[in-house]
Design a protein around this motif. Structure first.
Motif, PDB file in Angstrom:
ATOM      1  N   TYR A   1      -9.235   6.438  -8.702  1.00 37.33           N
ATOM      2  CA  TYR A   1      -8.700   6.031  -9.998  1.00 37.33           C
ATOM      3  C   TYR A   1      -9.521   4.879 -10.554  1.00 37.33           C
ATOM      4  O   TYR A   1     -10.007   4.033  -9.806  1.00 37.33           O
ATOM      5  CB  TYR A   1      -7.257   5.520  -9.854  1.00 37.33           C
TER       6      TYR A   1
ATOM      7  N   TYR B  36      -8.862   1.728 -13.324  1.00 33.98           N
ATOM      8  CA  TYR B  36      -7.924   1.008 -14.166  1.00 33.98           C
ATOM      9  C   TYR B  36      -8.663  -0.079 -14.940  1.00 33.98           C
ATOM     10  O   TYR B  36      -9.634  -0.661 -14.454  1.00 33.98           O
ATOM     11  CB  TYR B  36      -6.854   0.301 -13.329  1.00 33.98           C
TER      12      TYR B  36
ATOM     13  N   ASN C 226       2.197   8.790  -2.726  1.00 32.11           N
ATOM     14  CA  ASN C 226       1.019   8.250  -2.061  1.00 32.11           C
ATOM     15  C   ASN C 226       0.674   6.865  -2.575  1.00 32.11           C
ATOM     16  O   ASN C 226       0.483   6.667  -3.773  1.00 32.11           O
ATOM     17  CB  ASN C 226      -0.175   9.182  -2.271  1.00 32.11           C
ATOM     18  N   GLU C 227       0.548   5.923  -1.658  1.00 39.08           N
ATOM     19  CA  GLU C 227       0.152   4.589  -2.075  1.00 39.08           C
ATOM     20  C   GLU C 227      -1.314   4.599  -2.466  1.00 39.08           C
ATOM     21  O   GLU C 227      -2.090   5.456  -2.038  1.00 39.08           O
ATOM     22  CB  GLU C 227       0.392   3.574  -0.974  1.00 39.08           C
ATOM     23  N   GLN C 228      -1.670   3.654  -3.289  1.00 40.25           N
ATOM     24  CA  GLN C 228      -3.058   3.509  -3.706  1.00 40.25           C
ATOM     25  C   GLN C 228      -3.658   2.277  -3.045  1.00 40.25           C
ATOM     26  O   GLN C 228      -2.992   1.264  -2.856  1.00 40.25           O
ATOM     27  CB  GLN C 228      -3.141   3.403  -5.228  1.00 40.25           C
ATOM     28  N   PHE C 229      -4.929   2.402  -2.723  1.00 42.84           N
ATOM     29  CA  PHE C 229      -5.686   1.319  -2.096  1.00 42.84           C
ATOM     30  C   PHE C 229      -6.703   0.823  -3.120  1.00 42.84           C
ATOM     31  O   PHE C 229      -7.477   1.610  -3.672  1.00 42.84           O
ATOM     32  CB  PHE C 229      -6.399   1.833  -0.837  1.00 42.84           C
ATOM     33  N   PHE C 230      -6.696  -0.469  -3.336  1.00 42.87           N
ATOM     34  CA  PHE C 230      -7.483  -1.033  -4.428  1.00 42.87           C
ATOM     35  C   PHE C 230      -8.715  -1.768  -3.933  1.00 42.87           C
ATOM     36  O   PHE C 230      -8.707  -2.392  -2.865  1.00 42.87           O
ATOM     37  CB  PHE C 230      -6.628  -2.010  -5.241  1.00 42.87           C
ATOM     38  N   GLY C 231      -9.751  -1.711  -4.748  1.00 41.30           N
ATOM     39  CA  GLY C 231     -10.901  -2.561  -4.560  1.00 41.30           C
ATOM     40  C   GLY C 231     -10.665  -3.921  -5.189  1.00 41.30           C
ATOM     41  O   GLY C 231      -9.641  -4.151  -5.845  1.00 41.30           O
ATOM     42  N   PRO C 232     -11.615  -4.831  -5.022  1.00 42.25           N
ATOM     43  CA  PRO C 232     -11.446  -6.202  -5.527  1.00 42.25           C
ATOM     44  C   PRO C 232     -11.630  -6.322  -7.033  1.00 42.25           C
ATOM     45  O   PRO C 232     -11.299  -7.360  -7.599  1.00 42.25           O
ATOM     46  CB  PRO C 232     -12.530  -6.983  -4.783  1.00 42.25           C
TER      47      PRO C 232
END
Lengths: 114, 113
Positions: free
Chosen positions: A33, A35, A101-107
């Motif tokens: 994704y 954002y 489903n959980e999302q895993f984010f970058g910085p």
């Protein structure tokens, strides 16, 4: 550690000059994704890929494009950045689609437009 | 269109105080609910999530949240905060088959020593 990596962390570009932001993941997740998050606002989904299938949000400007050449990498291209495109851009992944489903984010990459 | 509201944009409290952050959503169907935290200079991390079952869910770092369906709410709580809980907290709702999130605007929490 498996993770979501975004490069660069800070990007400065000029008004109208194309810019590409990069995201990579070592999680081997199917969904990626992008954002946009402006100051003091909620992250706003621009588009996402389920594997190679691209899904654009209806209100994402045409100025924003994305590429996913393989499972690990996803790029955000801003063809002609305007001052209003200055924001934090977040990349996220999830193992599968689906509401649970959980999302895993970058910085994130903070984009400045001069 | 569905929306997610977080009532407080900024919260300042002292160490050992109790914390409660409000989150309300507008969507009439089945929802999946998440709280994420963003510590200064770091990426968004999952605190806890609710899909079904017990409406009181426990997450990491001593946080818990309660889903109240009749109130369309999913409030986050911690009985005793620490300075290290200083962060921005985001509520998120997912309703569709793609797993797309609708985020709240976030609450900046500052814990003073």
């Amino acid at each position: 550690d498996a993770m979501v990596i975004q490069n660069p962390r800070y990007q400065v570009t000029q008004f109208g000059k194309p810019v590409t932001l990069s995201c990579s993941q070592t999680l081997n997740h199917n969904v990626m994704y992008w954002y946009q998050q402006k100051s003091s606002q909620a992250p706003k989904l621009l588009f996402h890929y389920y594997d190679k299938d691209f899904n654009n949000e209806a209100d994402t400007p045409d100025n924003f494009q994305s590429r996913r050449p393989n499972t690990s990498f996803c790029f955000l291209d801003i063809r002609s950045p305007g001052l209003g495109d200055a924001a934090m851009y977040l990349c996220a992944t999830s193992r599968e689609g689906g509401a649970s489903n959980e999302q895993f984010f970058g910085p994130g990459t903070r984009l400045t437009v001069l | 269109a569905q929306s997610v509201s977080q009532h407080n944009h900024h919260v300042i409290l002292s160490e050992a105080a109790s914390l409660e952050l409000g989150c309300n959503y507008s969507y009439g169907g089945t929802v999946n609910l998440f709280w994420y935290v963003q510590y200064p200079g770091q990426h968004l991390q999952l605190l806890l999530k609710y899909f079904s079952g017990d409406p009181l869910v426990k997450g990491i770092k001593g946080f818990e949240a309660e889903f109240i369906k009749s109130k369309f709410s999913f409030n986050l709580r911690k009985p005793s905060v620490q300075w290290s809980d200083t962060a921005e907290y985001f509520c998120a709702v997912s309703t569709d088959s793609w797993g797309k999130f609708q985020f709240g605007a976030g609450t900046q929490v500052v814990v003073t020593p």
